[in-house]
Design an enzyme around this catalytic site. Structure first.
Site, PDB file in Angstrom:
ATOM      1  N   GLU A 195       1.350  -5.283  22.579  1.00 15.29           N
ATOM      2  CA  GLU A 195       2.230  -4.313  23.161  1.00 15.29           C
ATOM      3  C   GLU A 195       2.012  -3.710  24.345  1.00 15.29           C
ATOM      4  OE1 GLU A 195       2.588  -1.713  19.763  1.00 15.29           O
ATOM      5  OE2 GLU A 195       3.456  -3.176  18.450  1.00 15.29           O
TER       6      GLU A 195
ATOM      7  N   ARG B 110      -4.327  -8.614  -1.538  1.00 14.47           N
ATOM      8  CA  ARG B 110      -5.425  -9.380  -1.800  1.00 14.47           C
ATOM      9  C   ARG B 110      -5.553  -9.155  -3.376  1.00 14.47           C
ATOM     10  NH1 ARG B 110      -9.203  -7.515   2.935  1.00 14.47           N
ATOM     11  NH2 ARG B 110      -8.028  -5.643   2.255  1.00 14.47           N
TER      12      ARG B 110
ATOM     13  N   ARG C 176       1.842  -4.961  11.862  1.00 14.00           N
ATOM     14  CA  ARG C 176       1.080  -5.206  13.082  1.00 14.00           C
ATOM     15  C   ARG C 176       1.495  -6.376  13.693  1.00 14.00           C
ATOM     16  NH1 ARG C 176       0.267  -0.697  13.851  1.00 14.00           N
ATOM     17  NH2 ARG C 176      -1.805   0.658  13.957  1.00 14.00           N
TER      18      ARG C 176
ATOM     19  N   GLY D  22       1.014  -1.263  -0.044  1.00 10.14           N
ATOM     20  CA  GLY D  22       0.136   0.162  -0.153  1.00 10.14           C
ATOM     21  C   GLY D  22       1.019   1.247   0.034  1.00 10.14           C
ATOM     22  N   ARG D  23       0.461   2.360   0.858  1.00  7.79           N
ATOM     23  CA  ARG D  23       1.395   3.586   0.765  1.00  7.79           C
ATOM     24  C   ARG D  23       2.486   3.459   1.368  1.00  7.79           C
ATOM     25  NH1 ARG D  23      -4.422   5.499   2.775  1.00  7.79           N
ATOM     26  NH2 ARG D  23      -3.729   3.740   4.294  1.00  7.79           N
ATOM     27  N   ILE D  24       2.736   2.557   2.713  1.00  6.50           N
ATOM     28  CA  ILE D  24       4.192   2.519   3.067  1.00  6.50           C
ATOM     29  C   ILE D  24       4.838   1.295   2.375  1.00  6.50           C
ATOM     30  CG2 ILE D  24       5.485   1.857   4.997  1.00  6.50           C
ATOM     31  CD1 ILE D  24       2.824   3.047   6.733  1.00  6.50           C
TER      32      ILE D  24
ATOM     33  N   ASP E  69       9.314  -4.676  14.850  1.00  4.84           N
ATOM     34  CA  ASP E  69       8.997  -3.156  15.500  1.00  4.84           C
ATOM     35  C   ASP E  69       7.860  -3.225  16.199  1.00  4.84           C
ATOM     36  OD1 ASP E  69       9.157  -0.354  15.820  1.00  4.84           O
ATOM     37  OD2 ASP E  69       7.630   0.212  14.547  1.00  4.84           O
TER      38      ASP E  69
ATOM     39  N   HIS F  19       8.005  -0.319  18.484  1.00 11.36           N
ATOM     40  CA  HIS F  19       7.128   0.448  17.792  1.00 11.36           C
ATOM     41  C   HIS F  19       7.439   1.763  17.536  1.00 11.36           C
ATOM     42  CE1 HIS F  19       2.459   0.097  16.629  1.00 11.36           C
ATOM     43  NE2 HIS F  19       3.115   0.994  15.903  1.00 11.36           N
TER      44      HIS F  19
HETATM   45  P1  NAP Z   1      -2.637   0.959   3.049  1.00 17.15           P
HETATM   46  O1  NAP Z   1      -2.047   1.997   2.129  1.00 17.15           O
HETATM   47  O2  NAP Z   1      -3.862   0.851   3.221  1.00 17.15           O
HETATM   48  O3  NAP Z   1      -1.952  -0.441   2.535  1.00 17.15           O
HETATM   49  C1  NAP Z   1      -2.037  -1.648   3.355  1.00 17.15           C
HETATM   50  C2  NAP Z   1      -1.958  -2.511   2.232  1.00 17.15           C
HETATM   51  O4  NAP Z   1      -2.131  -4.081   2.604  1.00 17.15           O
HETATM   52  C3  NAP Z   1      -2.783  -2.485   0.873  1.00 17.15           C
HETATM   53  O5  NAP Z   1      -2.135  -2.685  -0.147  1.00 17.15           O
HETATM   54  C4  NAP Z   1      -3.601  -3.866   1.116  1.00 17.15           C
HETATM   55  O6  NAP Z   1      -4.067  -4.225  -0.260  1.00 17.15           O
HETATM   56  C5  NAP Z   1      -3.050  -4.936   1.818  1.00 17.15           C
HETATM   57  N1  NAP Z   1      -3.825  -5.796   2.577  1.00 17.15           N
HETATM   58  C6  NAP Z   1      -4.673  -5.369   3.451  1.00 17.15           C
HETATM   59  N2  NAP Z   1      -5.278  -6.637   4.045  1.00 17.15           N
HETATM   60  C7  NAP Z   1      -4.767  -7.614   3.200  1.00 17.15           C
HETATM   61  C8  NAP Z   1      -4.912  -8.867   3.568  1.00 17.15           C
HETATM   62  N3  NAP Z   1      -5.975  -9.425   4.305  1.00 17.15           N
HETATM   63  N4  NAP Z   1      -4.178  -9.869   2.779  1.00 17.15           N
HETATM   64  C9  NAP Z   1      -3.014  -9.089   2.095  1.00 17.15           C
HETATM   65  N5  NAP Z   1      -2.981  -7.854   1.856  1.00 17.15           N
HETATM   66  C10 NAP Z   1      -3.911  -7.223   2.643  1.00 17.15           C
HETATM   67  O7  NAP Z   1      -1.688   1.374   4.465  1.00 17.15           O
HETATM   68  P2  NAP Z   1      -0.488   1.710   4.898  1.00 17.15           P
HETATM   69  O8  NAP Z   1      -0.597   3.291   4.964  1.00 17.15           O
HETATM   70  O9  NAP Z   1       0.556   1.511   3.966  1.00 17.15           O
HETATM   71  O10 NAP Z   1      -0.088   1.224   6.263  1.00 17.15           O
HETATM   72  C11 NAP Z   1      -0.153  -0.172   6.574  1.00 17.15           C
HETATM   73  C12 NAP Z   1      -0.014  -0.507   8.086  1.00 17.15           C
HETATM   74  O11 NAP Z   1       1.076  -0.057   8.590  1.00 17.15           O
HETATM   75  C13 NAP Z   1      -1.097   0.057   8.800  1.00 17.15           C
HETATM   76  O12 NAP Z   1      -2.415  -0.054   8.951  1.00 17.15           O
HETATM   77  C14 NAP Z   1      -0.355  -0.055  10.154  1.00 17.15           C
HETATM   78  O13 NAP Z   1      -0.968  -1.364  10.824  1.00 17.15           O
HETATM   79  C15 NAP Z   1       0.949  -0.082   9.996  1.00 17.15           C
HETATM   80  N6  NAP Z   1       1.826   0.957  10.436  1.00 17.15           N
HETATM   81  C16 NAP Z   1       2.946   0.678  11.425  1.00 17.15           C
HETATM   82  C17 NAP Z   1       3.473   1.684  11.704  1.00 17.15           C
HETATM   83  C18 NAP Z   1       4.568   1.437  12.667  1.00 17.15           C
HETATM   84  O14 NAP Z   1       4.976   2.389  13.549  1.00 17.15           O
HETATM   85  N7  NAP Z   1       5.398   0.370  12.852  1.00 17.15           N
HETATM   86  C19 NAP Z   1       3.422   3.026  11.345  1.00 17.15           C
HETATM   87  C20 NAP Z   1       2.237   3.252  10.616  1.00 17.15           C
HETATM   88  C21 NAP Z   1       1.551   2.166  10.035  1.00 17.15           C
HETATM   89  P3  NAP Z   1      -5.394  -5.397  -0.624  1.00 17.15           P
HETATM   90  O15 NAP Z   1      -6.464  -4.407   0.064  1.00 17.15           O
HETATM   91  O16 NAP Z   1      -5.483  -5.300  -2.104  1.00 17.15           O
HETATM   92  O17 NAP Z   1      -5.204  -6.413   0.039  1.00 17.15           O
HETATM   93  C1  8YV Z   2       1.927   5.083  15.740  1.00 11.10           C
HETATM   94  C2  8YV Z   2       1.027   3.239  13.844  1.00 11.10           C
HETATM   95  O1  8YV Z   2       2.927   4.570  16.673  1.00 11.10           O
HETATM   96  O2  8YV Z   2      -0.004   4.756  12.453  1.00 11.10           O
HETATM   97  C3  8YV Z   2       0.094   3.610  12.742  1.00 11.10           C
HETATM   98  O3  8YV Z   2      -0.683   2.768  12.482  1.00 11.10           O
HETATM   99  O4  8YV Z   2       1.179   2.098  14.230  1.00 11.10           O
HETATM  100  C4  8YV Z   2       2.060   4.223  14.402  1.00 11.10           C
HETATM  101  O5  8YV Z   2       2.501   5.287  13.361  1.00 11.10           O
HETATM  102  C5  8YV Z   2       0.477   4.585  16.380  1.00 11.10           C
HETATM  103  O6  8YV Z   2      -0.852   4.814  15.824  1.00 11.10           O
HETATM  104  C6  8YV Z   2       0.319   5.581  17.633  1.00 11.10           C
HETATM  105  O7  8YV Z   2       1.072   4.965  18.590  1.00 11.10           O
END
Ligand code: NAP
Ligand code: 8YV
Length: 335
Positions: free
Chosen positions: A272, A186, A243, A164-166, A267, A290
């Site tokens: 958590e 998917r 996650r 996706g975006r990230i 991470d 995280h």
């Molecule tokens: P996004 O743009 O919505 O991208 C998520 C991707 O995952 C989409 O391309 C989606 O494609 C795919 N996906 C969703 N459900 C799926 C499934 N069941 N099987 C296979 N692929 C699946 O979101 P984003 O902005 O990139 O962020 C992604 C995630 O990163 C967040 O939801 C969050 O949990 C995590 N995150 C973590 C941190 C951190 O601090 N570590 C920070 C920010 C975000 P399809 O819909 O085509 O399946």
């Molecule tokens: C944050 C994240 O740490 O944006 C998310 O989904 O996992 C992180 O950017 C969290 O949402 C707040 O602590």
């Protein structure tokens, strides 16, 4: 500018009760306080909030769990402004069914989290945290240089779970590192040339480095399981910045212990801030608390977007970044 009938003028914002349960970024809390009538609560638990506040609350700003019972306890709730792009802790489906808008904070954190993913990947494979400890412990002078690392990024092929975006921001960085890229979602991303695998096991079989940045929730629960880790293989490196719930953690700890895979960089964790002892014990795991988006710069941008959603909702009747489950939600008509 003409005001919609059910949208209050700016001056009336101070009458709108916005509940902030649990901890939230200071700048976000300050903006709520300056703009709305802020009510704080220790947790998103109706028992901790006065009945008149429950009745009057029209907004919530939160980076904590918001469940169906809490949503139901606020009869005039219109919007839950989530802090973070992942919103698996908010019952968005239930909110949508109750015509309550849910917003998240996409895009403003993508580059930061992608930076973190690459840093974590390098630290995992090239052991930089251990090499720094070697230096700080005086070993460089006393015993010589740190060992040549068995791991390298050279020659690796990377699979991204969650393009996706990230995921795209990570892929752009990996291209600069000269590494071939594949992915699993998917659905295939239109116009994207990287190899697409319709299943996670098939992706893991095709690569030796798997980076997960998939969202949490039922559809990804424990998706990275023993079968996927076996498919990744003995040179396999698993990095998770998505996650913790997407991983079968006992299976991952076992795969690290018996060298089913080579190493992991994590991470995020399922419960958590508790980290399973078996992962803490793994000397081939690099663990972070995280911190994917955790810079002053990016957290402030997230705080602003979180609160801008509330302001936009109550002044213009629309959210800036609605989540898909509640995109249909509309402001309440007021007499
Ligand atoms: P996004 O743009 O919505 O991208 C998520 C991707 O995952 C989409 O391309 C989606 O494609 C795919 N996906 C969703 N459900 C799926 C499934 N069941 N099987 C296979 N692929 C699946 O979101 P984003 O902005 O990139 O962020 C992604 C995630 O990163 C967040 O939801 C969050 O949990 C995590 N995150 C973590 C941190 C951190 O601090 N570590 C920070 C920010 C975000 P399809 O819909 O085509 O399946
Ligand atoms: C944050 C994240 O740490 O944006 C998310 O989904 O996992 C992180 O950017 C969290 O949402 C707040 O602590």
């Amino acid at each position: 500018m003409k005001q919609e009938a059910n949208v209050p003028p700016m001056t009336a914002l101070k009458d709108i009760v916005v509940v902030v349960p649990a901890r939230l970024h200071d700048h976000a809390v300050k903006r709520v306080e300056q703009t709305f009538r802020l009510v704080r609560a220790d947790r998103a638990d109706p028992a901790l909030i006065a009945p008149d506040v429950l009745r009057e609350a029209r907004g919530v700003a939160a980076m904590t769990t918001i469940d169906a019972a809490f949503i139901d306890a606020l009869p005039n709730l219109e919007i839950i402004a989530g802090f973070g792009v992942g919103y698996d802790a908010i019952d968005a489906r239930h909110a949508g069914a109750r015509n309550v808008m849910v917003t998240n904070t996409p895009d403003v954190l993508s580059e930061e989290v992608a930076d973190t993913a690459l840093g974590l990947l390098l630290n995992t494979v090239r052991e930089f945290p251990k090499a720094e400890k070697w230096l700080r412990d005086g070993n460089w002078a006393a015993r010589g240089g740190y060992r040549l690392t068995p791991g390298t990024l050279r020659g690796r092929t990377v699979g991204i779970f969650g393009m996706g975006r990230i995921g795209l921001a990570i892929a752009r960085r990996l291209e600069a590192f000269g590494l071939p890229i594949a992915y699993h979602n998917r659905r295939r991303v239109e116009g994207l040339d990287y190899a697409y695998y319709p299943s996670l096991v098939a992706l893991a079989e095709a690569v030796d480095t798997l980076i997960s940045v998939a969202p949490g929730g039922p559809s990804t629960e424990k998706a990275v399981n023993a079968e996927v880790l076996k498919a990744l293989g003995p040179d396999g490196v698993f990095v998770n910045v998505g996650r913790g719930s997407t991983v079968d953690e006992p299976a991952l700890a076992a795969a690290l212990a018996d060298r089913t895979i080579f190493a992991a960089g994590l991470d995020v964790f399922a419960d958590e801030p508790r980290v399973p002892q078996a992962l803490l014990d793994a000397d081939n795991a690099c663990l972070l608390p995280h911190v994917g988006s955790a810079s002053v710069h990016t957290r402030r941008a997230m705080a602003d977007l979180c609160i801008d959603n509330l302001v936009s909702w109550f002044t213009e009747g629309r959210a800036l970044t609605p989540v898909p489950e509640t995109a249909h939600a509309t402001p309440r008509a007021r007499s």
